[in-house]
Write a protein that holds these residues in place. Structure first.
Motif, PDB file in Angstrom:
ATOM      1  N   ALA A   1       3.840   9.948 -14.373  1.00 52.83           N
ATOM      2  CA  ALA A   1       4.151  10.282 -12.834  1.00 52.83           C
ATOM      3  C   ALA A   1       5.797   9.243 -12.821  1.00 52.83           C
ATOM      4  N   ILE A   2       5.474   8.281 -13.371  1.00 57.24           N
ATOM      5  CA  ILE A   2       6.634   6.777 -13.146  1.00 57.24           C
ATOM      6  C   ILE A   2       8.486   7.308 -14.162  1.00 57.24           C
ATOM      7  N   GLY A   3       7.646   8.854 -15.569  1.00 59.43           N
ATOM      8  CA  GLY A   3       8.879   8.398 -16.075  1.00 59.43           C
ATOM      9  C   GLY A   3       9.360  10.174 -15.153  1.00 59.43           C
ATOM     10  N   LYS A   4       8.649  11.193 -14.702  1.00 62.92           N
ATOM     11  CA  LYS A   4       9.800  11.881 -13.506  1.00 62.92           C
ATOM     12  C   LYS A   4      10.629  11.366 -12.664  1.00 62.92           C
ATOM     13  N   ARG A   5       9.633  10.364 -12.406  1.00 60.01           N
ATOM     14  CA  ARG A   5      10.924   9.615 -10.858  1.00 60.01           C
ATOM     15  C   ARG A   5      11.521   8.695 -11.403  1.00 60.01           C
TER      16      ARG A   5
ATOM     17  N   ARG B   1       1.933  -8.197   2.737  1.00 57.25           N
ATOM     18  CA  ARG B   1       2.798  -6.365   3.710  1.00 57.25           C
ATOM     19  C   ARG B   1       4.178  -6.934   3.042  1.00 57.25           C
ATOM     20  N   VAL B   2       4.700  -7.544   1.762  1.00 56.34           N
ATOM     21  CA  VAL B   2       5.678  -6.909   1.311  1.00 56.34           C
ATOM     22  C   VAL B   2       5.484  -6.271   0.069  1.00 56.34           C
ATOM     23  N   VAL B   3       4.100  -6.075  -0.533  1.00 53.71           N
ATOM     24  CA  VAL B   3       3.870  -5.111  -1.721  1.00 53.71           C
ATOM     25  C   VAL B   3       3.511  -3.837  -0.465  1.00 53.71           C
ATOM     26  N   ALA B   4       3.266  -3.863   0.254  1.00 56.48           N
ATOM     27  CA  ALA B   4       2.593  -2.647   1.381  1.00 56.48           C
ATOM     28  C   ALA B   4       4.036  -1.893   0.977  1.00 56.48           C
ATOM     29  N   SER B   5       4.674  -2.541   1.971  1.00 59.19           N
ATOM     30  CA  SER B   5       5.924  -1.914   1.609  1.00 59.19           C
ATOM     31  C   SER B   5       6.754  -1.334   0.930  1.00 59.19           C
ATOM     32  N   LEU B   6       6.641  -2.012   0.088  1.00 60.69           N
ATOM     33  CA  LEU B   6       8.040  -1.925  -1.388  1.00 60.69           C
ATOM     34  C   LEU B   6       6.973  -0.113  -0.998  1.00 60.69           C
ATOM     35  N   ILE B   7       5.408  -0.370  -1.585  1.00 60.87           N
ATOM     36  CA  ILE B   7       4.419   1.191  -1.825  1.00 60.87           C
ATOM     37  C   ILE B   7       5.316   2.668  -0.929  1.00 60.87           C
ATOM     38  N   ALA B   8       4.763   1.630   0.328  1.00 57.83           N
ATOM     39  CA  ALA B   8       5.602   2.722   1.773  1.00 57.83           C
ATOM     40  C   ALA B   8       6.282   3.532   1.722  1.00 57.83           C
TER      41      ALA B   8
ATOM     42  N   GLY C   1       7.803   4.631  -0.854  1.00 57.53           N
ATOM     43  CA  GLY C   1       7.825   5.833  -2.447  1.00 57.53           C
ATOM     44  C   GLY C   1       8.091   5.736  -2.886  1.00 57.53           C
ATOM     45  N   VAL C   2       9.542   4.865  -3.300  1.00 56.35           N
ATOM     46  CA  VAL C   2       9.941   4.452  -4.951  1.00 56.35           C
ATOM     47  C   VAL C   2       8.961   3.361  -5.566  1.00 56.35           C
ATOM     48  N   VAL C   3       8.142   3.121  -5.120  1.00 56.25           N
ATOM     49  CA  VAL C   3       7.500   2.001  -5.535  1.00 56.25           C
ATOM     50  C   VAL C   3       5.873   3.249  -6.115  1.00 56.25           C
ATOM     51  N   LEU C   4       5.926   3.293  -7.297  1.00 54.72           N
ATOM     52  CA  LEU C   4       4.330   4.522  -6.835  1.00 54.72           C
ATOM     53  C   LEU C   4       3.056   3.253  -6.314  1.00 54.72           C
ATOM     54  N   ASP C   5       2.775   2.180  -6.691  1.00 54.48           N
ATOM     55  CA  ASP C   5       1.450   1.381  -6.974  1.00 54.48           C
ATOM     56  C   ASP C   5       1.311  -0.320  -6.900  1.00 54.48           C
ATOM     57  N   PRO C   6       0.639  -1.213  -6.443  1.00 57.96           N
ATOM     58  CA  PRO C   6       0.560  -2.284  -6.963  1.00 57.96           C
ATOM     59  C   PRO C   6       0.897  -2.404  -8.715  1.00 57.96           C
ATOM     60  N   GLY C   7       0.613  -2.118  -9.506  1.00 59.89           N
ATOM     61  CA  GLY C   7       1.035  -2.379 -10.946  1.00 59.89           C
ATOM     62  C   GLY C   7       2.749  -2.574 -10.784  1.00 59.89           C
ATOM     63  N   MET C   8       3.013  -1.703  -9.966  1.00 63.82           N
ATOM     64  CA  MET C   8       4.898  -1.585 -10.167  1.00 63.82           C
ATOM     65  C   MET C   8       5.783  -2.478  -9.394  1.00 63.82           C
TER      66      MET C   8
ATOM     67  N   LEU D   1       0.902 -12.230  -7.918  1.00 67.26           N
ATOM     68  CA  LEU D   1      -0.455 -12.320  -8.262  1.00 67.26           C
ATOM     69  C   LEU D   1      -1.461 -11.110  -8.179  1.00 67.26           C
ATOM     70  N   SER D   2      -1.603 -11.442  -9.757  1.00 69.61           N
ATOM     71  CA  SER D   2      -2.587 -10.211 -10.771  1.00 69.61           C
ATOM     72  C   SER D   2      -3.482  -9.321  -9.383  1.00 69.61           C
ATOM     73  N   ALA D   3      -3.134  -8.328 -10.437  1.00 67.84           N
ATOM     74  CA  ALA D   3      -4.110  -7.576  -8.951  1.00 67.84           C
ATOM     75  C   ALA D   3      -5.717  -7.068  -9.999  1.00 67.84           C
ATOM     76  N   HIS D   4      -5.601  -7.808 -11.281  1.00 71.16           N
ATOM     77  CA  HIS D   4      -6.682  -7.808 -11.801  1.00 71.16           C
ATOM     78  C   HIS D   4      -7.717  -9.423 -11.474  1.00 71.16           C
ATOM     79  N   TYR D   5      -6.934 -10.433 -11.884  1.00 64.14           N
ATOM     80  CA  TYR D   5      -7.430 -11.460 -12.378  1.00 64.14           C
ATOM     81  C   TYR D   5      -7.033 -12.502 -10.860  1.00 64.14           C
ATOM     82  N   PRO D   6      -7.987 -13.305 -10.311  1.00 65.58           N
ATOM     83  CA  PRO D   6      -7.904 -14.049  -9.475  1.00 65.58           C
ATOM     84  C   PRO D   6      -6.839 -15.490 -10.599  1.00 65.58           C
ATOM     85  N   THR D   7      -5.684 -14.901 -10.415  1.00 61.68           N
ATOM     86  CA  THR D   7      -4.783 -15.655 -11.614  1.00 61.68           C
ATOM     87  C   THR D   7      -3.566 -15.819 -10.576  1.00 61.68           C
ATOM     88  N   VAL D   8      -2.147 -16.233 -10.911  1.00 61.10           N
ATOM     89  CA  VAL D   8      -0.181 -16.312 -10.873  1.00 61.10           C
ATOM     90  C   VAL D   8      -0.502 -15.778 -12.263  1.00 61.10           C
ATOM     91  N   GLU D   9       0.402 -14.743 -12.264  1.00 62.77           N
ATOM     92  CA  GLU D   9       0.531 -14.016 -13.823  1.00 62.77           C
ATOM     93  C   GLU D   9       2.377 -14.261 -12.956  1.00 62.77           C
TER      94      GLU D   9
END
Length: 385
Positions: free
Chosen positions: A118-122, A206-213, A215-222, A229-237
């Motif tokens: 999906a990322i490649g297509k976009r 809010r900023v992360v949600a707006s990027l996803i909303a 339609g350019v960014v597919l998900d929080p991992g992008m 903030l890491s989406a998977h661990y209690p860390t700063v990445e």
């Protein structure tokens, strides 16, 4: 986690190293990550940590350390992870190399997955040409409030980390003139790079949600901020560094990141406001670090916008983080490592020296393979080198 004080243990730190998989004779990147991971999993008596994971391209592999409390523990993890990756690679006739970009021209291959498809297509050519290897450092934080406070306060120091780690001067077989061309190539992604002050967890999310909303960014991992903030661990990445050829350089970068996180958290608890670095100026500072690294006088102060020398910037960073480095027991090793980088140059400087001495891009890759795995005590797995 509970709130920390000056007498508490150092924060845990873990790293993710993206390594290139290259032919053991030609140095050409090869699309074999599935076979390398399978070889590692099949190795008798092989520990599962540090972990080996697939990345966006089949020509690379990611080595993931566990959370570590001491630098010695992290150093062992980095060396074991590199050894594990290279041993598995050697079993199928390839090698692992810590290079921020491929030295040789390459047409890379996307790892099969619905998300990557999906990322490649976009994103088209951006995805097709995306073959870069970064070094991501995770440092524990107590909660999102502390994490966002840290993100706001480490912004001015990120260009110095990039300058110290630069290890990607070549792109498609040519010298780009940059110390970290990886950072330039990565910057093609619309959500990558410098970020504004957030001020609160609510604003960050809010900023992360707006990027996803959008339609350019597919998900929080992008959401590819220079630090997040890491989406998977209690860390700063912190994501600005190139993959470091020398494991000791990687260790120095990780220790500096941990010290910056600790210093930022202490400032937040003490009511010290973030430095007012404008994002436009911060982007200039990141570009300058990517272009010049630790050489010359080409860095930019993200707060004032004034030119400054790399040595002055590094000295300021060390002074800023000195208390946290001392508290963790890291100060002497980090100062020694930083002095060595300033004296000998970054991985990019080494790559250029090898090319100047040999006239061979293949020799640059083979030198990187050797240094990547120096001290990692490889097993008796057959080598094609």
């Amino acid at each position: 986690m509970v709130a920390r004080d000056a007498g508490s243990e150092p924060r845990t730190v873990g790293v993710e190293e993206e390594l290139l998989l290259v032919d053991g004779r030609s140095g050409q990147p090869v699309a074999v990550v599935e076979a390398v991971v399978a070889a590692a999993e099949a190795a008798p008596g092989e520990a599962a940590s540090p972990g080996l994971e697939r990345e966006v391209k089949r020509e690379q592999i990611e080595v993931v350390s566990p959370p570590c409390r001491s630098l010695d523990e992290l150093a062992r993890s980095i060396l074991v992870g590199r050894r594990r990756a290279d041993d598995a690679a050697r079993r199928i006739g390839v090698r692992a190399a810590a290079l921020g970009t491929s030295v040789l021209p390459v047409d890379s291959h996307v790892t099969p997955s619905p998300r990557y498809a999906a990322i490649g297509k976009r994103f088209g050519l951006t995805m097709r040409e995306q073959l870069t290897c970064g070094f991501h450092v995770h440092v524990a934080v107590s909660n999102d409030a502390e994490g966002v406070a840290v993100l706001d306060r480490i912004r001015p120091w990120l260009p110095v980390l990039l300058a110290l780690s630069g290890n990607s001067p070549f792109w498609r077989g040519e010298d780009t003139g940059y110390v970290s061309y990886r950072y330039q190539a990565w910057g093609r992604w619309p959500s990558a790079g410098a970020y504004d002050l957030f001020g609160s967890p609510g604003e960050y999310h809010r900023v992360v949600a707006s990027l996803i909303a959008s339609g350019v960014v597919l998900d929080p991992g992008m959401v590819y901020f220079d630090a997040r903030l890491s989406a998977h661990y209690p860390t700063v990445e912190v994501r600005v560094a190139d993959a470091c050829m020398d494991a000791e350089d990687a260790l120095v970068i990780a220790a500096l990141v941990r010290a910056l996180v600790e210093t930022a958290a202490r400032e937040w608890r003490g009511g010290i406001a973030p430095a007012p670095a404008e994002s436009a100026v911060l982007r200039l500072a990141m570009w300058s670090a990517s272009r010049f690294g630790t050489g010359g006088t080409g860095l930019v102060d993200p707060v004032t916008g004034a030119p400054r020398s790399p040595r002055a910037a590094v000295a300021e960073l060390l002074g800023h983080a000195a208390v946290a480095l001392e508290h963790a027991g890291d100060r002497e090793r980090v100062e020694r490592g930083v002095a060595r980088i300033l004296a000998e140059g970054t991985g990019a400087d080494r790559q250029r020296r090898v090319l100047a001495g040999t006239g061979s891009l293949r020799a640059v890759v083979m030198d990187a393979v050797e240094l990547t795995n120096r001290g990692s005590k490889p097993s008796s797995a057959p080598s094609a080198a």
